[in-house]
Enzyme design. Structure first.
Site, PDB file in Angstrom:
ATOM      1  N   GLY A 242       0.952  -1.331   0.187  1.00 45.72           N
ATOM      2  CA  GLY A 242       0.088   0.053   0.182  1.00 45.72           C
ATOM      3  C   GLY A 242       0.741   1.089   0.070  1.00 45.72           C
ATOM      4  O   GLY A 242       0.558   2.142  -0.643  1.00 45.72           O
ATOM      5  N   ARG A 243       2.014   1.225   0.592  1.00 46.36           N
ATOM      6  CA  ARG A 243       2.920   2.193   0.769  1.00 46.36           C
ATOM      7  C   ARG A 243       3.308   2.701  -0.744  1.00 46.36           C
ATOM      8  O   ARG A 243       3.380   4.120  -0.961  1.00 46.36           O
ATOM      9  CB  ARG A 243       4.198   2.091   1.613  1.00 46.36           C
ATOM     10  CG  ARG A 243       3.580   2.100   3.245  1.00 46.36           C
ATOM     11  CD  ARG A 243       4.703   1.609   4.120  1.00 46.36           C
ATOM     12  NE  ARG A 243       4.078   1.481   5.352  1.00 46.36           N
ATOM     13  CZ  ARG A 243       4.393   0.751   6.254  1.00 46.36           C
ATOM     14  NH1 ARG A 243       5.560   0.057   6.070  1.00 46.36           N
ATOM     15  NH2 ARG A 243       3.709   0.693   7.627  1.00 46.36           N
ATOM     16  N   TYR A 362      -1.109   8.485   6.689  1.00 47.28           N
ATOM     17  CA  TYR A 362      -1.484   7.168   6.727  1.00 47.28           C
ATOM     18  C   TYR A 362      -0.834   6.034   6.138  1.00 47.28           C
ATOM     19  O   TYR A 362       0.379   6.383   5.422  1.00 47.28           O
ATOM     20  CB  TYR A 362      -2.874   7.249   6.154  1.00 47.28           C
ATOM     21  CG  TYR A 362      -3.315   7.688   4.743  1.00 47.28           C
ATOM     22  CD1 TYR A 362      -2.205   8.069   3.928  1.00 47.28           C
ATOM     23  CD2 TYR A 362      -4.785   8.012   4.387  1.00 47.28           C
ATOM     24  CE1 TYR A 362      -2.582   8.473   2.488  1.00 47.28           C
ATOM     25  CE2 TYR A 362      -4.824   8.743   3.180  1.00 47.28           C
ATOM     26  CZ  TYR A 362      -3.761   8.868   2.202  1.00 47.28           C
ATOM     27  OH  TYR A 362      -4.157   9.363   0.869  1.00 47.28           O
ATOM     28  N   GLU A 363      -1.096   5.044   6.234  1.00 43.35           N
ATOM     29  CA  GLU A 363      -0.320   3.822   5.899  1.00 43.35           C
ATOM     30  C   GLU A 363       1.030   3.941   6.446  1.00 43.35           C
ATOM     31  O   GLU A 363       2.053   3.348   5.948  1.00 43.35           O
ATOM     32  CB  GLU A 363      -0.253   3.361   4.457  1.00 43.35           C
ATOM     33  CG  GLU A 363      -1.944   3.419   3.865  1.00 43.35           C
ATOM     34  CD  GLU A 363      -2.057   2.785   2.593  1.00 43.35           C
ATOM     35  OE1 GLU A 363      -1.119   2.006   2.313  1.00 43.35           O
ATOM     36  OE2 GLU A 363      -3.043   2.873   1.968  1.00 43.35           O
ATOM     37  N   GLY A 364       1.190   4.315   7.872  1.00 38.72           N
ATOM     38  CA  GLY A 364       2.315   4.370   8.504  1.00 38.72           C
ATOM     39  C   GLY A 364       2.842   5.810   8.350  1.00 38.72           C
ATOM     40  O   GLY A 364       2.925   6.267   7.522  1.00 38.72           O
TER      41      GLY A 364
END
Ligand code: FAD
Ligand code: FAD
Lengths: 379, 261
Positions: A242-243, A362-364
């Protein structure tokens, strides 16, 4: 080493660009202003195969790859960050994990409609008390023989208000910590499963970000995704992929705001000349261009490694960290070079700067990316 | 139904630049595209296929090898088969030789419906479509803006400046399509991969169409373009906005000033 694209990538990119210019850009301002989810765009994306780019044809997809999908997210995000993340969350966080971890039945039932774009996907890990510390899940899935009973809630879930298929993490064994987390596939409308509060946000305002409420939701055992107790690893691996999508969104925002700035500074006149004639403007634009291009190389390389089935977790973290920070910097400079006009909603750089911020979160968060990067080099 | 769509590769510009010495088109620095009327024709064929999946669509172009780019694009949009008509003996063709070549190829391929664009934005003659129909001795309807199927006939709308005709035409037939009739679909990602990665484009040459080389290309062309030049832009007009009587007087005096009346 070869930095050139094969013809099929060039053609896909120009198709995505044309699509973004004609179908997405004209809606971007309204989608932001009205906080409106552009459902009609999702239908149009489905018609040209954009909702299933890296999914094999046998599962309703296009049989292309991560790199092609990344090009789509980049081109969409150049004109509309909202549309970029709709595609990214749907593809990276829902369709791909079902492809990678799903059973044949799950692929037939869920992946095919996702890849065809008949259904929209979402991914639910975050909870009120489990953000960066995603292992601290409080949503519980209780084993009741043939089925699980899920109770709890999730927050900040992208696409939630319009999604049909959700990957939801829940604790199947509280004592086991992160080894007690399992992934489930849930469908919209299951009894007890409702969508709660819709967040009002700084940017990507057309994207639907909502709470999920799970009250005695009966989920059949065949809806367990991957193995029991392996949900945390599945979620982390999914976020690695996803990143790259979020990095591509950031890259698109940086490039989009840079493009706007180039044309604006060549037209806007002060002191009897275009402001692009001032050396400060030129140096700013040179920096913005270099950083955007460097981000692009990191993003494409991460996608390329994933496609070659090489380990890419570090590359994805670097791409996401760097591209999101470049996006924030470049969009901020873009507003500066537009002067007072850039601060108004008349000009799209104002929206792009607001949209860019989320890519660092988001996503870390950026901090998490640094933990991943440091963790993999200081061994 | 078997549909053949004729597509031409043209420079992506409305302002054709002509080399003043050679009298040929300047193609440098201008990318090539599928002629807009032809793309609408292809979209029409694809819509007929959406309604009746039993339809096959063959796209055909006559041109040099680089014209395969538009054939691949057509496949990526949804066409089933692509044919490049190419041969040394085809070069330098006027509309007569072009239409004879294309018609002879289509005769070999077989068809129920042929769709041509109304007009190519470079050559601009709008002759090739109707001429193909004449060579094949089939009915044709030009300026079509809407097509429906009805058994083995088509009901088409033929567009004029201020009126239209609804015409029933029996297949096999040919229509020429207007770019304004629809919005062509985007290529599909997976089809782009198929079309640009490993699709072999079928080619046909003089031997395959079996026409005497004397009738083809420059040799077979009764028309020779001797000179082509870009017209100087006209001065912009004057709009007279008065009531009718005063306008008429004003216009008469303007025309008299220039010794036109
Ligand atoms: C618009 C939007 C969409 C989202 N979409 C989804 C989605 O689809 N699915 C989903 O599951 N989640 C989603 N999220 C959640 C998102 O991933 C989290 O918000 C994010 O991971 C941060 O968690 P948090 O908000 O709880 O912040 P916290 O974890 O509370 O972090 C606050 C700050 O502390 C820092 N911090 C935390 N721990 C440490 C540490 N150990 N060392 C150093 N610094 C630390 C963080 O970096 C951050 O700066 C979305 C969020 C938003 C805003
Ligand atoms: C500037 C210029 C002027 C010209 N003037 C003349 C002239 O006055 N008389 C003359 O005889 N020739 C002329 N020619 C040559 C003519 O362009 C060619 O014969 C050409 O192959 C067909 O004519 P067109 O471009 O006018 O096509 P049109 O007749 O306008 O095209 C109608 C449709 O026919 C189909 N079609 C046309 N060409 C092809 C092709 N190669 N492959 C597949 N489908 C095709 C397409 O569907 C197209 O939309 C001229 C060429 C140029 C560049």
């Amino acid at each position: 080493m070869d930095f050139s694209f094969a013809k099929e990538y060039e053609v896909c990119r120009s198709m995505f660009r044309e699509f973004a210019e004609n179908e997405v850009k004209p809606l971007a301002e309204e989608v932001d202003e009205e906080e409106r989810f552009p459902l009609e765009t999702v239908k149009k994306m489905a018609a040209c195969g954009m909702m299933g780019i890296p999914i094999p044809k046998e599962y309703g997809g296009e049989g292309a790859d991560t790199l092609t999908y990344i090009l789509a997210v980049e081109e969409l995000s150049k004109v509309c960050g909202t549309t970029g993340v709709i595609l990214s969350a749907h593809t990276s966080l829902c369709a791909v994990p079902i492809l990678e971890y799903g059973t044949e039945e799950q692929k037939q039932k869920f992946l095919i409609p996702l890849a065809k774009g008949e259904k929209l996907g979402a991914f639910a890990l975050t909870e009120a008390n489990a953000g960066t510390d995603a292992g601290a899940q409080q949503t519980i899935a209780e084993d009741c023989g043939d089925y699980y009973l899920i109770n709890g809630s999730k927050i900040f879930i992208t696409n939630a208000g319009y999604a049909d298929i959700f990957i939801v993490m829940a604790m199947t064994d509280k004592k086991a910590g992160t080894r007690g987390i399992t992934a489930f596939i849930l469908e919209k409308g299951m009894p007890g499963f409702t969508i709660g509060k819709h967040e009002k946000k700084m940017g990507i305002r057309g994207s639907s970000t909502c709470e999920l409420i799970l009250e005695d939701v009966k989920v059949a055992k065949e809806n367990v995704l991957g193995k029991l107790g392996k949900g945390f690893g599945l979620a982390m691996k999914t976020l690695d992929g996803g990143r790259i999508g979020i990095a591509a969104q950031a890259l698109g925002l940086a490039q989009g705001s840079l493009d706007e700035t180039i044309s604006y500074t060549m037209e806007r006149k002060q002191f009897g000349r275009a402001i692009s004639k001032f050396q400060n403007t030129q140096f700013q634009i040179a920096d913005m261009h270099c950083k955007t291009e460097a981000a692009r190389n990191l993003v494409y390389k991460a996608a390329w490694k994933k496609d070659r089935k090489e380990a890419y977790s570090l590359d994805a973290a670097m791409a996401k960290l760097f591209a999101s920070e470049v996006a924030m910097e470049v969009t901020t400079k873009a507003v500066q070079l537009h002067g007072g006009y850039g601060y108004t909603r008349e000009y799209s750089v104002e929206r792009m700067m607001r949209d860019a911020k989320i890519t660092e979160i988001y996503e870390g968060t950026s901090e998490v990316q640094k933990m991943v990067i440091a963790g993999s080099i200081l061994r | 139904m078997k549909i053949v769509v004729c597509i031409k590769q043209v420079p992506n510009t409305n302002e054709i630049r002509i080399d003043p010495i050679k009298g040929t088109l300047i193609r440098d620095g201008v990318d090539s595209i599928m002629n807009p009327d032809d793309k609408a024709g292809l979209e029409t064929a694809l819509q007929l296929k959406d309604d009746n999946p039993n339809t096959t669509i063959t796209v055909l172009t006559m041109g040099p090898n680089q014209a395969t780019a538009i054939l691949r694009e057509a496949i990526a949009m949804g066409a089933d088969e692509a044919i490049l008509l190419t041969d040394r003996t085809f070069a330098g063709a006027d509309t007569w030789a072009t239409s004879l070549t294309i018609a002879s190829a289509i005769k070999k391929i077989g068809f129920d419906l042929i769709i041509c664009g109304r007009q190519a934005i470079d050559g601009d003659t709008a002759q090739v479509g109707p001429q193909i129909a004449e060579h094949l001795n089939i009915p044709h309807v030009s300026y079509v803006s809407c097509v429906e199927t009805k058994g083995s006939s088509l009901i088409v709308k033929r567009e004029f400046e201020d009126f239209y005709q609804r015409i029933k035409v029996q297949t096999p037939c040919l229509i020429t399509s207007l770019s304004s009739m629809n919005k062509p679909r985007y290529m599909r990602v997976g089809r782009i991969f198929d079309a640009y990665r490993d699709l072999d484009i079928k080619t046909m040459g003089q031997v395959d169409i079996n026409i005497d080389p004397e009738e083809l290309g420059l040799k077979g062309s009764p028309t020779k373009v001797r000179k082509t030049e870009t017209k100087q832009a006209k001065k912009s007009g004057v709009v007279v906005e008065l009531d009718p009587k005063e306008s008429a007087e004003k216009i008469i005096s303007l025309l008299a000033e220039k010794y036109i009346i």
